[in-house]
Motif scaffolding. Sequence first.
Motif, short mmCIF file in Angstrom:
data_model
loop_
_atom_site.label_atom_id
_atom_site.label_comp_id
_atom_site.label_asym_id
_atom_site.label_seq_id
_atom_site.Cartn_x
_atom_site.Cartn_y
_atom_site.Cartn_z
N THR A 28 0.94 -1.20 -0.18
CA THR A 28 0.01 -0.05 0.09
C THR A 28 0.90 1.19 0.04
O THR A 28 1.68 1.56 0.92
N PHE A 29 0.67 2.21 -0.88
CA PHE A 29 1.56 3.24 -1.14
C PHE A 29 0.67 4.68 -0.99
O PHE A 29 -0.45 4.65 -1.34
N ARG A 30 1.15 5.50 -0.26
CA ARG A 30 0.81 7.05 -0.15
C ARG A 30 1.73 7.95 -0.37
O ARG A 30 2.97 7.62 0.18
N ASP A 31 1.49 9.14 -0.78
CA ASP A 31 2.48 10.18 -0.76
C ASP A 31 2.31 11.10 0.41
O ASP A 31 3.18 12.07 0.46
N GLY A 32 1.59 10.90 1.35
CA GLY A 32 1.14 11.87 2.43
C GLY A 32 0.94 13.18 2.20
O GLY A 32 0.59 13.88 3.38
N ARG A 33 0.49 13.50 0.84
CA ARG A 33 -0.20 14.87 0.76
C ARG A 33 -1.38 14.87 0.20
O ARG A 33 -2.16 15.77 0.27
N SER A 34 -1.81 13.75 -0.38
CA SER A 34 -3.30 13.38 -0.53
C SER A 34 -3.80 12.33 -0.34
O SER A 34 -3.10 11.36 0.36
N ASP A 35 -5.09 11.83 -0.61
CA ASP A 35 -5.71 10.59 -0.17
C ASP A 35 -5.48 9.58 -1.08
O ASP A 35 -6.09 8.39 -0.96
N THR A 36 -4.83 9.72 -2.04
CA THR A 36 -4.66 8.64 -3.41
C THR A 36 -3.84 7.40 -2.63
O THR A 36 -2.68 7.67 -2.28
N ILE A 37 -4.19 6.41 -2.74
CA ILE A 37 -3.71 5.30 -2.53
C ILE A 37 -3.40 3.97 -3.60
O ILE A 37 -4.41 4.19 -4.48
N ARG A 38 -2.22 3.77 -3.58
CA ARG A 38 -1.97 2.90 -4.73
C ARG A 38 -1.48 1.29 -3.91
O ARG A 38 -0.95 1.29 -2.99
N ARG A 39 -2.22 0.43 -4.70
CA ARG A 39 -2.18 -1.01 -4.05
C ARG A 39 -1.61 -1.78 -4.97
O ARG A 39 -2.02 -1.85 -6.12
N GLY A 49 10.89 -7.34 -6.79
CA GLY A 49 9.76 -6.98 -6.86
C GLY A 49 9.28 -5.66 -6.28
O GLY A 49 8.81 -4.66 -7.03
N LEU A 50 9.49 -5.85 -4.98
CA LEU A 50 9.44 -4.44 -4.32
C LEU A 50 10.04 -3.48 -4.68
O LEU A 50 9.44 -2.24 -4.72
N ALA A 51 11.47 -3.40 -4.73
CA ALA A 51 12.14 -2.27 -5.51
C ALA A 51 11.40 -1.63 -6.77
O ALA A 51 11.46 -0.52 -7.13
N LYS A 52 11.03 -2.62 -7.84
CA LYS A 52 10.51 -2.18 -8.95
C LYS A 52 9.10 -1.43 -8.45
O LYS A 52 9.04 -0.27 -9.28
N GLU A 53 8.28 -2.04 -7.68
CA GLU A 53 7.13 -1.30 -7.28
C GLU A 53 7.41 0.07 -6.43
O GLU A 53 6.60 1.14 -6.97
N LEU A 54 8.34 0.18 -5.94
CA LEU A 54 8.63 1.61 -5.42
C LEU A 54 8.94 2.69 -6.49
O LEU A 54 8.37 3.77 -6.40
N ASP A 55 9.90 2.25 -7.37
CA ASP A 55 10.08 3.14 -8.54
C ASP A 55 8.77 3.45 -9.31
O ASP A 55 8.44 4.62 -9.56
N LEU A 56 7.82 2.51 -9.45
CA LEU A 56 6.76 2.89 -9.97
C LEU A 56 5.72 3.71 -9.35
O LEU A 56 5.03 4.63 -9.89
N ALA A 57 5.65 3.38 -8.14
CA ALA A 57 4.77 4.25 -7.02
C ALA A 57 5.35 5.47 -7.11
O ALA A 57 4.33 6.61 -7.13
N LYS A 58 6.44 6.11 -7.23
CA LYS A 58 7.03 7.31 -7.19
C LYS A 58 6.54 8.06 -8.45
O LYS A 58 6.00 9.26 -8.45
N ALA A 59 6.50 7.39 -9.50
CA ALA A 59 5.95 7.98 -10.89
C ALA A 59 4.77 8.25 -10.95
O ALA A 59 4.08 9.21 -11.21
N LYS A 60 3.91 7.15 -10.47
CA LYS A 60 2.49 7.33 -10.44
C LYS A 60 1.90 8.18 -9.51
O LYS A 60 0.88 8.80 -9.55
N LEU A 61 2.66 8.50 -8.41
CA LEU A 61 2.24 9.51 -7.30
C LEU A 61 2.86 10.73 -7.56
O LEU A 61 2.38 11.84 -6.46
N GLY A 62 3.46 11.20 -8.64
CA GLY A 62 4.14 12.22 -8.80
C GLY A 62 5.18 12.77 -7.83
O GLY A 62 5.38 14.02 -7.83
#
Length: 395
Positions: A28-39, A49-62
Motif C-alpha cells: 500500500t503506497f501513499r505520498d502523504g499529501r493526498s488521499d490517493t492510495i496505490r495498491r 519486485g518490491l524495488a520495482k514497485e517503489l520506483d513505479l509508485a513514485k512515478a504514479k504518485l508524482g
Amino acid sequence: MKTPTILVPEPPTLFFAIELGGSNWRLTFRDGRSDTIRRRCIDAGSLAGLAKELDLAKAKLGLPATARVLGCYEAGRDGFWIHRALAAREIEVLVLDPASLQIDRRFRRPKNDRLDGEALVAALIRWSRGDTQACRVVQVPTSEQEDARRDSRERDRLRDEEARHRSRMSALLALHGVVCSSGLDSANLATLHTPDDSLLPSRLLTELEREQQRLQLVCSQRDDLERVRQQTLKQALKDPTVVAKNPLLGQVIALMQLVGIGPVSSWQLAQEFFFRKFNNRREVGNAAGMVNAPFDSGNSERDQGITKAGNGRVRSLMVELAWMWLRFQPHSALSKWFQERFAYGKRTRRVGIVALARRLLIALWRYVEKGTVPTGAMLRIGSGARGGAGAALAK
C-alpha cells in the motif's frame, strides 16, 4: 509581539506498508499529501519486485525519483530479516507492534488485507509527523543478538518437552497401577509389573519404549546445550579477550557474581533483555510489561494490575528471581523494603512480589550497565567477576 510560527515544508516522501503473507505481499503506497492510495501485490520475499514497485509508485504518485522512502510492516512470524534486507538496500523500514495500532472500537469491525494495509500506512504517516501515539516501533536486534537468544529459548522448549514426555509415561503407567520410582529415561520398562504381578500389555510397552526414546533424545540435547554453555563461560574466564569480543558474556559473568542468581537466569537475562539499550528505569519496566495499568474514569478508580505488554519470558523469570532474592539476599535494601510493606498476608505478598520483581529488574539493569551493586546485596566470594562466576560454575 508573538513570534510567528515558521512552517517547514515536508520533504517529498513515499510511504508504503507491507501486509505479509505466506504466498504474496500486499503493498500500500501513499505520498502523504493526498488521499490517493496505490495498491499492488507481489510474490512473498521478492525484494526485486518490491524495488520495482517503489520506483513505479513514485512515478504514479508524482514524486521525484530522489524522494525519501519510508515503509513499515507488522512484527510477527517473519521476524526481522525483511528489515535487514531492505536496510542493506538503503530503504528505511520500521517494524511496528501490531497491538499498538489504533482500531475502531465498534462491536464488529471489517478486517481484510486491504484495510490493514491502509491502517498501517496511515499510522506510519502520523508517526513520521511526530504523533508517537499512532503506533509503537519495535527495536530491531542485530543478527548476532537475535541468534544469541536461540540458546535460552531452545532450553526452555527442551525443558517443557521433557516434562511432557515424563508426564505422558507416568500417565500410561498409572492406567495399570504402576508407579515407577526410578528415572523414566533409564528405567527397564520390560521388567515392570502391575499390582496383580502381571507384565505390561505388549502395545502399551511398545508405546512406552518409543516415548522413552524421545525422552532420552531430549535429555541428551539439553545436556549438550548446558555443556556448551559451561565451556563458553570457562573459556571466557580464562581469556579476557573473549569477553571483549562478546559483551554478552561479560553481562552473564557479572550477573552470576550476585548471590541468588545462577547461570541459567544470567544467560536468559543477558540474551533476552539486557542486550537492549534503555534510557531510564521506566523503559526497563515497560519492556518487561511490569508497570501498573490504572483505571480512573469518573467515579471509578482502581488498579488493573500490570500491563503484561512486554517480554513474558523475562517477566516470569523476574518473579522467580524475586522469591530467590528474598531467600538469599535477606539483608539487601530491596528485601527489607518488601518485608516492611508486604510481609503480612498471602495476597499482599503475591502483589508485592511483582513490585519487588520490577525493582529488582531495574537494579540489575543499573548493575549491568553502570556496575552499581544493589544496596546491601552480597557478592559471591572470589576475586572479582572471575571468582564469583567460577564459584557459580562449580555449583
